[in-house]
Enzyme design. Structure first.
Site, mmCIF file in Angstrom:
data_model
loop_
_atom_site.group_PDB
_atom_site.id
_atom_site.type_symbol
_atom_site.label_atom_id
_atom_site.label_comp_id
_atom_site.label_asym_id
_atom_site.label_seq_id
_atom_site.Cartn_x
_atom_site.Cartn_y
_atom_site.Cartn_z
ATOM 1 N N TYR A 1 0.840 -1.192 0.000
ATOM 2 C CA TYR A 1 0.000 0.000 0.000
ATOM 3 C C TYR A 1 0.879 1.247 0.000
ATOM 4 O O TYR A 1 1.939 1.268 0.628
ATOM 5 C CB TYR A 1 -0.885 0.055 1.248
ATOM 6 N N HIS B 1 -6.347 1.939 -1.564
ATOM 7 C CA HIS B 1 -6.297 0.520 -1.918
ATOM 8 C C HIS B 1 -4.847 0.113 -2.220
ATOM 9 O O HIS B 1 -4.033 0.933 -2.622
ATOM 10 C CB HIS B 1 -7.161 0.250 -3.154
ATOM 11 N N LYS C 1 -4.770 -4.839 -9.167
ATOM 12 C CA LYS C 1 -3.424 -4.712 -8.619
ATOM 13 C C LYS C 1 -2.418 -5.108 -9.702
ATOM 14 O O LYS C 1 -2.723 -5.911 -10.580
ATOM 15 C CB LYS C 1 -3.235 -5.604 -7.391
#
Length: 300
Positions: free
Chosen positions: A148, A156, A193
């Site tokens: 993070y 997020h 991601k």
């Protein structure tokens, strides 16, 4: 990939209080209180006071375990988190079941006995933490860690992290097949991601003591899915765009020539139209005046 902040104003809040500052405050607090952690299984427990509870939570170390004891809570640290506070930040003393403090080498050997790949995982964890990334377990996403930019309540996670030991991706390790790589990138992409692979090279050094970590190197690689529809060329579309551009260019050229050629005529025409409008407006004014005068005489 741009950070995905969880709310309005969260970016400004993160910039106002960077993770490096919070970690520094936590380190000072733990040193002043002579904090001790208890090694239990594959985790370390810390009995934290009110100030340290807030700092541990804001710096994202461990998970809070609420107890009945008022004003004190236990934080459960992972092996990498505990060793980072003990070895890298020098702000935590860890004791085992016999309540005897362990030095760095003893603790290192103890960690390896509990997790054989601990040297590689710790090197990857410390590598990201030193760059002020918040690093948490990635078991929920099928990876080793998630990284993070700031506290998880504000933003997020951006990276799903896989840790590969030297030679692991060559013979029997993870990502040795294209199907493994495809599954990892597909899963990371589905949760928005980027897959970050950290390959740990020992460079011929063993893991006898934590001082060996200084000779390890980390190779960073980000891997994303290739989407053909975003990359491939379409000859028909390209040809159509080219023709449209050529047609627009010809039209612009013809317009320029026409304006240049008939510039004087156009100006004369405009002047003539303006003069005609003036004459008409004057005539109408005179007619209205004559009508008003006639009506006045008639009334008299």
């Amino acid at each position: 990939m741009e950070p995905r902040w969880k709310g309005k104003g969260f970016k400004a809040k993160a910039l106002a209080e960077p993770i490096s500052k919070i970690v520094s405050q936590l380190r000072s607090s733990l040193i002043q209180s002579d904090a001790h952690g208890l090694l239990v299984g594959c985790s370390v427990l810390i009995a934290a006071e009110a100030e340290q509870i807030d700092l541990l939570d804001r710096a994202c170390f461990g998970n809070r375990n609420t107890t009945a004891e008022k004003g004190k809570e236990w934080f459960q640290l992972g092996l990498e988190e505990a060793f980072y506070l003990c070895y890298s930040l020098k702000c935590l003393t860890i004791v085992s079941d016999d309540h005897c403090p362990k030095n760095d080498v003893e603790l290192w050997q103890c960690m390896i006995s509990k997790k054989s790949a601990f040297p590689d995982f710790y090197k990857a964890y410390a590598h990201l933490r030193m760059k002020n990334w918040v690093v948490k377990s990635g078991s929920t996403y099928g990876v080793d860690f998630v990284a993070y930019r700031h506290h998880p309540s504000l933003v997020h996670s951006e990276y799903a992290v896989l840790v590969l030991s030297e030679g692991e991706d060559e013979v029997n390790g993870r990502l040795r097949l294209w199907s493994d790589l495809h599954c990892a990138t597909r899963l990371s992409g589905s949760v928005v991601k980027t897959l970050l692979v950290l390959k740990i090279n020992k460079n011929g050094n063993g893991a006898a003591s934590p001082s060996s970590l200084e000779k390890y190197t980390v190779v960073e690689r980000t891997i994303t899915r290739w989407r053909p529809e975003q990359c491939r060329e379409n000859p028909m579309i390209d040809e159509k765009i080219t023709k449209q551009r050529e047609a627009l260019g010809k039209a612009a050229t013809l317009k320029t020539k026409f304006i240049t050629k008939h510039d004087v005529k156009l100006k004369k025409g405009v002047v003539g139209i303006a003069s005609s409008l003036i004459v008409v407006s004057v005539s109408l004014t005179l007619v209205l005046i004559s009508i008003m005068v006639s009506r006045r005489f008639c009334l008299n």
